[in-house]
Design a protein around this motif. Structure first.
Motif, PDB file in Angstrom:
ATOM      1  N   GLU A 115       0.707  -1.211   0.243  1.00 44.06           N
ATOM      2  CA  GLU A 115       0.042  -0.009   0.146  1.00 44.06           C
ATOM      3  C   GLU A 115       0.921   1.151  -0.081  1.00 44.06           C
ATOM      4  O   GLU A 115       0.536   2.393   0.124  1.00 44.06           O
ATOM      5  CB  GLU A 115      -1.020  -0.083   1.163  1.00 44.06           C
ATOM      6  CG  GLU A 115      -1.995  -0.865   1.069  1.00 44.06           C
ATOM      7  CD  GLU A 115      -1.762  -2.621   1.332  1.00 44.06           C
ATOM      8  OE1 GLU A 115      -0.799  -2.686   2.433  1.00 44.06           O
ATOM      9  OE2 GLU A 115      -2.197  -3.336   0.683  1.00 44.06           O
ATOM     10  N   HIS A 116       2.323   0.929   0.006  1.00 45.22           N
ATOM     11  CA  HIS A 116       3.246   2.250  -0.409  1.00 45.22           C
ATOM     12  C   HIS A 116       3.409   2.908   0.953  1.00 45.22           C
ATOM     13  O   HIS A 116       3.722   4.183   0.949  1.00 45.22           O
ATOM     14  CB  HIS A 116       2.694   3.141  -1.514  1.00 45.22           C
ATOM     15  CG  HIS A 116       2.278   2.487  -2.694  1.00 45.22           C
ATOM     16  ND1 HIS A 116       3.131   1.899  -3.447  1.00 45.22           N
ATOM     17  CD2 HIS A 116       1.077   2.090  -3.294  1.00 45.22           C
ATOM     18  CE1 HIS A 116       2.721   1.177  -4.586  1.00 45.22           C
ATOM     19  NE2 HIS A 116       1.515   1.224  -4.173  1.00 45.22           N
ATOM     20  N   GLU A 117       3.376   2.265   2.178  1.00 40.98           N
ATOM     21  CA  GLU A 117       4.189   2.913   3.487  1.00 40.98           C
ATOM     22  C   GLU A 117       5.519   2.306   3.456  1.00 40.98           C
ATOM     23  O   GLU A 117       5.872   1.360   2.965  1.00 40.98           O
ATOM     24  CB  GLU A 117       3.087   2.544   4.454  1.00 40.98           C
ATOM     25  CG  GLU A 117       1.728   3.457   4.559  1.00 40.98           C
ATOM     26  CD  GLU A 117       0.743   2.623   3.822  1.00 40.98           C
ATOM     27  OE1 GLU A 117       0.786   1.637   3.310  1.00 40.98           O
ATOM     28  OE2 GLU A 117      -0.417   3.228   3.475  1.00 40.98           O
ATOM     29  N   ILE A 132       4.975   7.636   3.753  1.00 37.98           N
ATOM     30  CA  ILE A 132       4.677   7.052   2.700  1.00 37.98           C
ATOM     31  C   ILE A 132       5.850   7.349   1.623  1.00 37.98           C
ATOM     32  O   ILE A 132       6.804   8.006   1.707  1.00 37.98           O
ATOM     33  CB  ILE A 132       3.404   7.639   1.915  1.00 37.98           C
ATOM     34  CG1 ILE A 132       3.563   9.161   1.546  1.00 37.98           C
ATOM     35  CG2 ILE A 132       2.417   7.481   2.924  1.00 37.98           C
ATOM     36  CD1 ILE A 132       2.488   9.634   0.830  1.00 37.98           C
ATOM     37  N   ALA A 192       4.271   6.660  -3.827  1.00 37.08           N
ATOM     38  CA  ALA A 192       3.061   7.152  -3.466  1.00 37.08           C
ATOM     39  C   ALA A 192       2.957   8.612  -3.309  1.00 37.08           C
ATOM     40  O   ALA A 192       1.931   9.196  -3.941  1.00 37.08           O
ATOM     41  CB  ALA A 192       2.756   6.668  -1.918  1.00 37.08           C
ATOM     42  N   ASN A 232       4.527  10.536  -5.298  1.00 39.37           N
ATOM     43  CA  ASN A 232       4.513  10.959  -6.781  1.00 39.37           C
ATOM     44  C   ASN A 232       3.036  10.704  -7.495  1.00 39.37           C
ATOM     45  O   ASN A 232       2.789  11.503  -8.362  1.00 39.37           O
ATOM     46  CB  ASN A 232       5.595  10.210  -7.343  1.00 39.37           C
ATOM     47  CG  ASN A 232       5.883  10.947  -8.903  1.00 39.37           C
ATOM     48  OD1 ASN A 232       5.902  11.921  -9.042  1.00 39.37           O
ATOM     49  ND2 ASN A 232       6.291   9.992  -9.878  1.00 39.37           N
ATOM     50  N   SER A 233       2.350   9.670  -7.192  1.00 44.83           N
ATOM     51  CA  SER A 233       1.413   9.353  -7.840  1.00 44.83           C
ATOM     52  C   SER A 233       0.102  10.103  -7.240  1.00 44.83           C
ATOM     53  O   SER A 233      -0.600  10.435  -7.931  1.00 44.83           O
ATOM     54  CB  SER A 233       0.799   7.936  -7.158  1.00 44.83           C
ATOM     55  OG  SER A 233       1.717   6.963  -7.544  1.00 44.83           O
ATOM     56  N   LEU A 234       0.389  10.921  -5.901  1.00 47.74           N
ATOM     57  CA  LEU A 234      -0.637  11.632  -5.497  1.00 47.74           C
ATOM     58  C   LEU A 234      -0.500  13.022  -6.002  1.00 47.74           C
ATOM     59  O   LEU A 234      -1.504  13.782  -6.143  1.00 47.74           O
ATOM     60  CB  LEU A 234      -0.628  11.579  -3.926  1.00 47.74           C
ATOM     61  CG  LEU A 234      -1.270  10.331  -3.269  1.00 47.74           C
ATOM     62  CD1 LEU A 234      -0.680  10.589  -1.686  1.00 47.74           C
ATOM     63  CD2 LEU A 234      -2.567  10.584  -3.081  1.00 47.74           C
ATOM     64  N   THR A 278      -5.228   9.411   6.899  1.00 48.67           N
ATOM     65  CA  THR A 278      -5.387  10.152   5.280  1.00 48.67           C
ATOM     66  C   THR A 278      -4.530  11.181   4.991  1.00 48.67           C
ATOM     67  O   THR A 278      -3.915  11.758   5.713  1.00 48.67           O
ATOM     68  CB  THR A 278      -6.955  10.625   4.849  1.00 48.67           C
ATOM     69  OG1 THR A 278      -7.262  11.832   5.958  1.00 48.67           O
ATOM     70  CG2 THR A 278      -8.135   9.623   5.127  1.00 48.67           C
ATOM     71  N   VAL A 279      -4.210  11.126   3.654  1.00 47.30           N
ATOM     72  CA  VAL A 279      -3.313  12.064   2.933  1.00 47.30           C
ATOM     73  C   VAL A 279      -3.987  12.581   1.848  1.00 47.30           C
ATOM     74  O   VAL A 279      -4.685  11.684   1.039  1.00 47.30           O
ATOM     75  CB  VAL A 279      -1.970  11.500   2.905  1.00 47.30           C
ATOM     76  CG1 VAL A 279      -1.852  10.245   2.079  1.00 47.30           C
ATOM     77  CG2 VAL A 279      -0.968  12.536   2.058  1.00 47.30           C
ATOM     78  N   VAL A 303      -7.757  11.624  -2.431  1.00 48.64           N
ATOM     79  CA  VAL A 303      -7.587  11.554  -1.203  1.00 48.64           C
ATOM     80  C   VAL A 303      -7.077  10.021  -0.875  1.00 48.64           C
ATOM     81  O   VAL A 303      -7.541   9.089  -1.624  1.00 48.64           O
ATOM     82  CB  VAL A 303      -9.163  11.694  -0.513  1.00 48.64           C
ATOM     83  CG1 VAL A 303      -9.026  11.327   0.809  1.00 48.64           C
ATOM     84  CG2 VAL A 303      -9.829  12.936  -0.746  1.00 48.64           C
ATOM     85  N   SER A 304      -6.300   9.617  -0.120  1.00 49.75           N
ATOM     86  CA  SER A 304      -6.005   8.326   0.065  1.00 49.75           C
ATOM     87  C   SER A 304      -5.833   7.666   1.648  1.00 49.75           C
ATOM     88  O   SER A 304      -5.153   8.752   2.296  1.00 49.75           O
ATOM     89  CB  SER A 304      -4.731   8.074  -0.646  1.00 49.75           C
ATOM     90  OG  SER A 304      -4.438   6.742  -0.790  1.00 49.75           O
ATOM     91  N   ASP A 305      -6.095   6.727   1.706  1.00 48.85           N
ATOM     92  CA  ASP A 305      -6.081   6.289   3.264  1.00 48.85           C
ATOM     93  C   ASP A 305      -4.771   5.744   3.622  1.00 48.85           C
ATOM     94  O   ASP A 305      -3.896   5.282   2.700  1.00 48.85           O
ATOM     95  CB  ASP A 305      -6.978   5.058   3.344  1.00 48.85           C
ATOM     96  CG  ASP A 305      -8.145   5.445   4.018  1.00 48.85           C
ATOM     97  OD1 ASP A 305      -8.564   6.914   4.025  1.00 48.85           O
ATOM     98  OD2 ASP A 305      -9.149   4.769   4.050  1.00 48.85           O
ATOM     99  N   LEU A 306      -4.182   6.009   4.911  1.00 45.12           N
ATOM    100  CA  LEU A 306      -2.940   5.459   5.398  1.00 45.12           C
ATOM    101  C   LEU A 306      -3.227   4.082   5.852  1.00 45.12           C
ATOM    102  O   LEU A 306      -4.178   3.826   6.892  1.00 45.12           O
ATOM    103  CB  LEU A 306      -2.298   6.426   6.425  1.00 45.12           C
ATOM    104  CG  LEU A 306      -1.792   7.922   5.561  1.00 45.12           C
ATOM    105  CD1 LEU A 306      -1.523   8.651   6.683  1.00 45.12           C
ATOM    106  CD2 LEU A 306      -0.805   7.617   4.863  1.00 45.12           C
ATOM    107  N   TYR A 307      -2.279   3.040   5.428  1.00 44.81           N
ATOM    108  CA  TYR A 307      -2.662   1.610   6.025  1.00 44.81           C
ATOM    109  C   TYR A 307      -1.447   1.338   6.920  1.00 44.81           C
ATOM    110  O   TYR A 307      -0.338   1.678   6.673  1.00 44.81           O
ATOM    111  CB  TYR A 307      -2.742   0.593   4.999  1.00 44.81           C
ATOM    112  CG  TYR A 307      -4.284   0.894   4.533  1.00 44.81           C
ATOM    113  CD1 TYR A 307      -5.052  -0.218   4.780  1.00 44.81           C
ATOM    114  CD2 TYR A 307      -4.455   1.625   3.478  1.00 44.81           C
ATOM    115  CE1 TYR A 307      -6.591  -0.127   4.279  1.00 44.81           C
ATOM    116  CE2 TYR A 307      -5.621   1.761   2.778  1.00 44.81           C
ATOM    117  CZ  TYR A 307      -6.788   0.960   3.191  1.00 44.81           C
ATOM    118  OH  TYR A 307      -7.936   1.143   2.827  1.00 44.81           O
TER     119      TYR A 307
END
Lengths: 427, 127
Positions: B12-14, B27, B31, B33-35, B58-59, B65-69
């Motif tokens: 999940e990119h952490e 992250i 991650a 770069n994608s965001l 979230t970031v 918007v993306s969740d942090l896992y």
């Protein structure tokens, strides 16, 4: 972070797990990808279409995204040649200087013939008879029930000759609808979308950039007027002082073959270099238009929303004898509205996004955000939303529910951003 | 940008940096770069319990918007307060702009995460 993808209609990445696409506001319209028709010069595959500048975008390292069936740049990265880049830099350069957009996915429909004006008057809510040759106007196509087929820019090419510039995601629908609406009028309806590469040169230095490449004195073209002239050696090029950024700027229409399209694109990038020009993607296009509170089909306007609700009254000419949807609009005006578009500014910590619920002061749901985002120039979190008219007065305190938590907002005047008046020469 | 070889990674990119029983989470370059331009980071409070594989914040970039896992289970001992005013640090220094520090509840979980080389391979396949 979970895997993400983009919402095709709202330019926004969303997560499979937690987000719903904002599609389906007010009645669950489906995202219909346009059917693929025979394409002349622009490339085409069964599912994703490409503009003639696709390879140029990829060479610039653009992040590409499927937008309404089109493989389009959403933003360009910073790299060695371009020290800045990315959505925020692209947004800001359009406000301060000049940015370049490939908007070839937009559609073009031409109506010409003895009764072309009659046909345009019948199918649009603005008054095209008021247009001089060489003038353009914001207008829209409505269904009988007064809701939107699409919004359009009507250009008057001749007494009985008009060009309608329409949205990418609604091209086929619009063309079919226009052909149907033009029946009974002696005029020819032509779909020209694939014949043109459309490039938008936007920002206060847009005219200075384009001026280097054309023999037309651009300072003589007023906002929402157009002319034909030579651009990069291409004679008879349509040059319009229009755009979708709430900024001064031009849009040009050139032949859609790859060689010509890339030559002009590269020439514009070179001409704009002294002004710090950046290629700009759909991401910045969306935040720029949102700051200007310009409607986006599928968001502020749709086939379930009327122009009164969308606060486009000033473009609707009810004194015209007739146009499709007029009766329904008369009826709704008599009855009053149940919802109306407002601008919201977040006063609490959080970003309103497309599809988020709007709450009243007691936490009860009263509406929905149609477009919401951080505003890079205004440096605020802003949104357009539908709420009951009683809650639409400036200063009204509302909230937007952001992932289960209310974030305080207040109703503010729209547009959020108005471009400053500039020197006459640049006007 | 190189992925620090001493870190562990999730699909999940952490990233996770382990020092004794303390884990530091952020992250990855991929991650951020994608965001795109990051404008908002929402983090849990000190004392919150993270559960491996579950969301903990979230970031948000301008457009996403993306969740942090959570890569691991543990108790939050610190959050990076600087990100409240300078979220863009996640773009410019993704592998040092950490988000939370946790006390690992189950250090064996770390073994289940990706090495830098494996993560790099995973990202290459994603692109």
């Amino acid at each position: 972070m979970a895997c993400w993808r983009f919402c095709v209609r709202c330019l926004r990445r969303w997560q499979r797990d937690i987000f719903e696409c904002s599609g389906g506001l007010f009645g669950g319209r489906k995202t219909s990808l346009p059917e693929v028709s025979a394409v002349s010069n622009a490339e085409s595959t069964a599912t994703v279409r490409k503009t003639a500048l696709n390879a140029a975008h990829r060479r610039l390292g653009a992040r590409m995204v499927d937008f309404a069936g089109w493989d389009m740049p959403v933003e360009y990265p910073a790299n060695a040649a371009r020290k800045s880049g990315g959505l925020i830099a692209e947004h800001l350069i359009v406000r301060s200087s000049v940015g370049l957009f490939d908007v070839s996915h937009m559609g073009d429909i031409r109506l010409h013939g003895p009764q072309a004006l009659g046909a345009v008057q019948h199918m649009t809510f603005n008054d095209a008879s008021k247009l001089a040759i060489g003038q353009a106007q914001y207008s829209a196509l409505l269904y009988d029930k007064g809701t939107f087929v699409d919004d359009v820019i009507v250009h008057r090419l001749g007494e009985e000759d008009f060009l309608l510039v329409i949205n990418a995601g609604t091209r086929e629908k619009d063309y079919n609808w226009v052909r149907e609406a033009a029946k009974g009028f002696d005029c020819v309806v032509e779909e020209l979308s694939d014949k043109y590469t459309q490039i938008a040169i936007q920002g206060p230095n847009g005219w200075r950039t384009l001026q280097k490449l054309t023999d037309v004195d651009l300072t003589t073209i007023k906002f929402y007027w157009f002319t034909h002239g030579t651009v990069c050696g291409l004679p008879n090029t349509l040059i319009a002082r229009t755009g979708y950024t709430a900024e001064d700027g031009f849009e040009i229409y050139i032949p859609s073959d790859v060689a010509t399209s890339e030559r002009v694109w590269d020439a514009l990038l070179a001409a704009g270099e002294e002004f710090g020009v950046l290629p700009c993607g759909l991401g910045a296009r969306n935040t720029l238009r949102l700051e200007g509170a310009l409607s986006l089909y599928g968001h502020e306007i749709s086939d379930t929303i009327t122009p009164w609700e969308a606060r486009l009254d000033r473009f609707v000419k009810m004194d015209k004898d007739e146009f499709t949807g007029k009766e329904a609009l008369e009826k709704q005006k008599g009855k009053g509205l149940e919802r109306i578009l407002v601008g919201l500014e977040a006063t609490g910590r959080g970003i309103p996004r497309d599809g988020y619920p709007v709450l009243d002061a007691h936490g009860a749901p009263v509406g929905v955000v149609t477009s919401g985002s951080p505003a890079p120039f205004l440096k605020k979190n802003i949104a357009l939303a539908y709420v009951p008219p009683i809650l639409s007065n400036e200063g009204t305190v509302l909230a937007v529910e952001v992932r289960g938590q209310p974030v305080a907002c207040k109703v503010v005047a729209i547009p959020f951003y108005k471009r400053p008046r500039r020197a006459k020469a640049a006007e | 940008m190189a992925y620090p070889p001493e870190y562990k990674y999730t699909k999940e990119h952490e990233w996770l940096a382990v020092d004794g029983t303390t884990g530091t989470i952020g992250i990855t370059d991929y991650a951020q770069n994608s965001l795109g331009d990051i404008v908002f980071v929402e983090l849990p409070k000190v004392g919150a319990e993270l559960v491996a594989g579950k969301t903990f914040g979230t970031v948000e970039s301008v457009k996403a918007v993306s969740d942090l896992y959570a890569p691991v289970t543990g108790t939050v001992t610190a959050i990076n307060e600087a990100l409240a005013t300078s979220p863009e640090k996640v773009n410019s220094e993704p592998h040092t702009a950490w988000m939370v520090k946790v006390t690992l509840a189950n250090p064996a979980e770390v073994d289940g995460l990706l090495s830098a080389a494996d993560y790099e391979k995973f990202v290459a396949e994603e692109q």
